[in-house]
Scaffold this motif. Sequence first.
Motif, PDB file in Angstrom:
ATOM      1  N   HIS A  82      28.251  43.111  49.031  1.00  0.00           N
ATOM      2  CA  HIS A  82      28.916  43.769  50.153  1.00  0.00           C
ATOM      3  C   HIS A  82      28.114  43.402  51.408  1.00  0.00           C
ATOM      4  CE1 HIS A  82      29.900  47.096  52.863  1.00  0.00           C
ATOM      5  NE2 HIS A  82      30.993  47.283  52.137  1.00  0.00           N
ATOM      6  N   PRO A  83      28.745  43.299  52.580  1.00  0.00           N
ATOM      7  CA  PRO A  83      28.005  42.961  53.800  1.00  0.00           C
ATOM      8  C   PRO A  83      26.805  43.874  54.082  1.00  0.00           C
ATOM      9  CG  PRO A  83      30.340  42.747  54.208  1.00  0.00           C
ATOM     10  CD  PRO A  83      30.198  43.341  52.831  1.00  0.00           C
ATOM     11  N   VAL A  84      26.890  45.149  53.730  1.00  0.00           N
ATOM     12  CA  VAL A  84      25.752  46.041  53.934  1.00  0.00           C
ATOM     13  C   VAL A  84      24.615  45.658  52.993  1.00  0.00           C
ATOM     14  CG1 VAL A  84      24.934  48.428  53.654  1.00  0.00           C
ATOM     15  CG2 VAL A  84      27.041  47.979  54.911  1.00  0.00           C
ATOM     16  N   GLN A  85      24.928  45.356  51.750  1.00  0.00           N
ATOM     17  CA  GLN A  85      23.891  44.932  50.807  1.00  0.00           C
ATOM     18  C   GLN A  85      23.225  43.644  51.283  1.00  0.00           C
ATOM     19  OE1 GLN A  85      26.648  44.951  47.435  1.00  0.00           O
ATOM     20  NE2 GLN A  85      25.223  46.325  46.366  1.00  0.00           N
ATOM     21  N   ALA A  86      24.038  42.688  51.706  1.00  0.00           N
ATOM     22  CA  ALA A  86      23.492  41.412  52.182  1.00  0.00           C
ATOM     23  C   ALA A  86      22.620  41.623  53.412  1.00  0.00           C
ATOM     24  CB  ALA A  86      24.623  40.434  52.485  1.00  0.00           C
ATOM     25  N   ALA A  87      23.030  42.511  54.312  1.00  0.00           N
ATOM     26  CA  ALA A  87      22.250  42.780  55.524  1.00  0.00           C
ATOM     27  C   ALA A  87      20.924  43.453  55.180  1.00  0.00           C
ATOM     28  CB  ALA A  87      23.050  43.644  56.491  1.00  0.00           C
ATOM     29  N   PRO A 101      19.759  52.680  47.687  1.00  0.00           N
ATOM     30  CA  PRO A 101      21.172  52.955  47.402  1.00  0.00           C
ATOM     31  C   PRO A 101      21.761  54.013  48.344  1.00  0.00           C
ATOM     32  CG  PRO A 101      19.945  52.810  45.360  1.00  0.00           C
ATOM     33  CD  PRO A 101      18.930  52.809  46.475  1.00  0.00           C
ATOM     34  N   GLY A 102      21.028  55.096  48.573  1.00  0.00           N
ATOM     35  CA  GLY A 102      21.516  56.127  49.487  1.00  0.00           C
ATOM     36  C   GLY A 102      21.599  55.632  50.913  1.00  0.00           C
ATOM     37  N   GLN A 103      20.620  54.822  51.331  1.00  0.00           N
ATOM     38  CA  GLN A 103      20.648  54.242  52.674  1.00  0.00           C
ATOM     39  C   GLN A 103      21.881  53.359  52.844  1.00  0.00           C
ATOM     40  OE1 GLN A 103      18.597  54.818  55.235  1.00  0.00           O
ATOM     41  NE2 GLN A 103      16.679  55.538  54.368  1.00  0.00           N
ATOM     42  N   MET A 104      22.173  52.543  51.841  1.00  0.00           N
ATOM     43  CA  MET A 104      23.333  51.647  51.922  1.00  0.00           C
ATOM     44  C   MET A 104      24.635  52.433  52.000  1.00  0.00           C
ATOM     45  SD  MET A 104      22.483  48.592  49.282  1.00  0.00           S
ATOM     46  CE  MET A 104      21.141  47.452  49.559  1.00  0.00           C
ATOM     47  N   VAL A 140      17.751  49.889  60.585  1.00  0.00           N
ATOM     48  CA  VAL A 140      18.600  49.892  61.787  1.00  0.00           C
ATOM     49  C   VAL A 140      19.141  48.482  62.038  1.00  0.00           C
ATOM     50  CG1 VAL A 140      18.607  50.193  64.302  1.00  0.00           C
ATOM     51  CG2 VAL A 140      17.521  51.906  62.832  1.00  0.00           C
ATOM     52  N   ALA A 141      18.299  47.472  61.911  1.00  0.00           N
ATOM     53  CA  ALA A 141      18.742  46.082  62.100  1.00  0.00           C
ATOM     54  C   ALA A 141      19.804  45.706  61.075  1.00  0.00           C
ATOM     55  CB  ALA A 141      17.551  45.127  62.007  1.00  0.00           C
ATOM     56  N   ALA A 142      19.644  46.158  59.841  1.00  0.00           N
ATOM     57  CA  ALA A 142      20.630  45.857  58.796  1.00  0.00           C
ATOM     58  C   ALA A 142      21.963  46.531  59.094  1.00  0.00           C
ATOM     59  CB  ALA A 142      20.102  46.293  57.438  1.00  0.00           C
ATOM     60  N   GLN A 145      23.637  44.639  61.975  1.00  0.00           N
ATOM     61  CA  GLN A 145      24.199  43.369  61.522  1.00  0.00           C
ATOM     62  C   GLN A 145      25.463  43.583  60.696  1.00  0.00           C
ATOM     63  OE1 GLN A 145      21.560  40.728  59.325  1.00  0.00           O
ATOM     64  NE2 GLN A 145      23.304  39.979  58.141  1.00  0.00           N
ATOM     65  N   ALA A 146      25.426  44.501  59.749  1.00  0.00           N
ATOM     66  CA  ALA A 146      26.593  44.755  58.905  1.00  0.00           C
ATOM     67  C   ALA A 146      27.767  45.272  59.736  1.00  0.00           C
ATOM     68  CB  ALA A 146      26.247  45.739  57.805  1.00  0.00           C
ATOM     69  N   ALA A 147      27.478  46.090  60.736  1.00  0.00           N
ATOM     70  CA  ALA A 147      28.548  46.608  61.601  1.00  0.00           C
ATOM     71  C   ALA A 147      29.251  45.469  62.322  1.00  0.00           C
ATOM     72  CB  ALA A 147      27.982  47.619  62.599  1.00  0.00           C
ATOM     73  N   ARG A 148      28.469  44.487  62.821  1.00  0.00           N
ATOM     74  CA  ARG A 148      29.083  43.328  63.488  1.00  0.00           C
ATOM     75  C   ARG A 148      29.964  42.550  62.513  1.00  0.00           C
ATOM     76  NH1 ARG A 148      23.823  42.521  65.818  1.00  0.00           N
ATOM     77  NH2 ARG A 148      23.442  40.969  64.211  1.00  0.00           N
ATOM     78  N   GLU A 149      29.489  42.370  61.289  1.00  0.00           N
ATOM     79  CA  GLU A 149      30.235  41.593  60.303  1.00  0.00           C
ATOM     80  C   GLU A 149      31.487  42.312  59.829  1.00  0.00           C
ATOM     81  OE1 GLU A 149      27.648  40.324  57.135  1.00  0.00           O
ATOM     82  OE2 GLU A 149      26.134  39.623  58.575  1.00  0.00           O
ATOM     83  N   LEU A 150      31.466  43.630  59.793  1.00  0.00           N
ATOM     84  CA  LEU A 150      32.604  44.393  59.275  1.00  0.00           C
ATOM     85  C   LEU A 150      33.658  44.714  60.327  1.00  0.00           C
ATOM     86  CD1 LEU A 150      30.666  46.772  56.876  1.00  0.00           C
ATOM     87  CD2 LEU A 150      32.309  44.997  56.232  1.00  0.00           C
ATOM     88  N   ARG A 151      33.371  44.450  61.572  1.00  0.00           N
ATOM     89  CA  ARG A 151      34.350  44.723  62.641  1.00  0.00           C
ATOM     90  C   ARG A 151      35.435  43.692  62.656  1.00  0.00           C
ATOM     91  NH1 ARG A 151      30.027  46.308  67.053  1.00  0.00           N
ATOM     92  NH2 ARG A 151      29.521  48.297  66.210  1.00  0.00           N
TER      93      ARG A 151
END
Length: 151
Positions: A82-87, A101-104, A140-142, A145-151
């Motif tokens: 998932h993009p969040v996992q990759a980030a 896991p909870g953070q993701m 925070v950086a992850a 990054q994931a937010a940019r990819e998922l938009r």
Amino acid sequence: MALKINGKVHEPELEPRVTLLDALRERIGLTGTKKGCDRGECGACTVLVDGRRIKSCLTLAVMQQGREITTVEGLAHGERLHPVQAAFVGNDALQCGFCTPGQMMSAIGCIDEGHTGSDAEIREWMSGNLCRCSCYPNIVAAVRQAARELR
């Protein structure tokens, strides 16, 4: 009782007092969701229910019948993260991995809720998830990054 978890229906025999966290880990065998404080303070048990993040230690499993539960095990599609996992991996947003896991799961909620306008906003909306290793800048950086990819 029937619980729909990661798209699959599970029918464990549970007493009415069993938390969703204990049902996931001890009765269904999905151990990605972690038991940290067991009081809703650390966020290690965060899962998504109908797309909303919740702390699974604070809800009874019986209350989640008829809802779609997503755990960390339900994020990847085969070998594709998932993009969040990759980030999280790409930004080295983990150290011991206990809170990951909870953070993701919380990151997905944060992104879906639209709380990624700034680093300060991400920090505020992720503040219910503690990291004992202090990987917060990388988390925070992850999320960013994931937010940019998922938009």
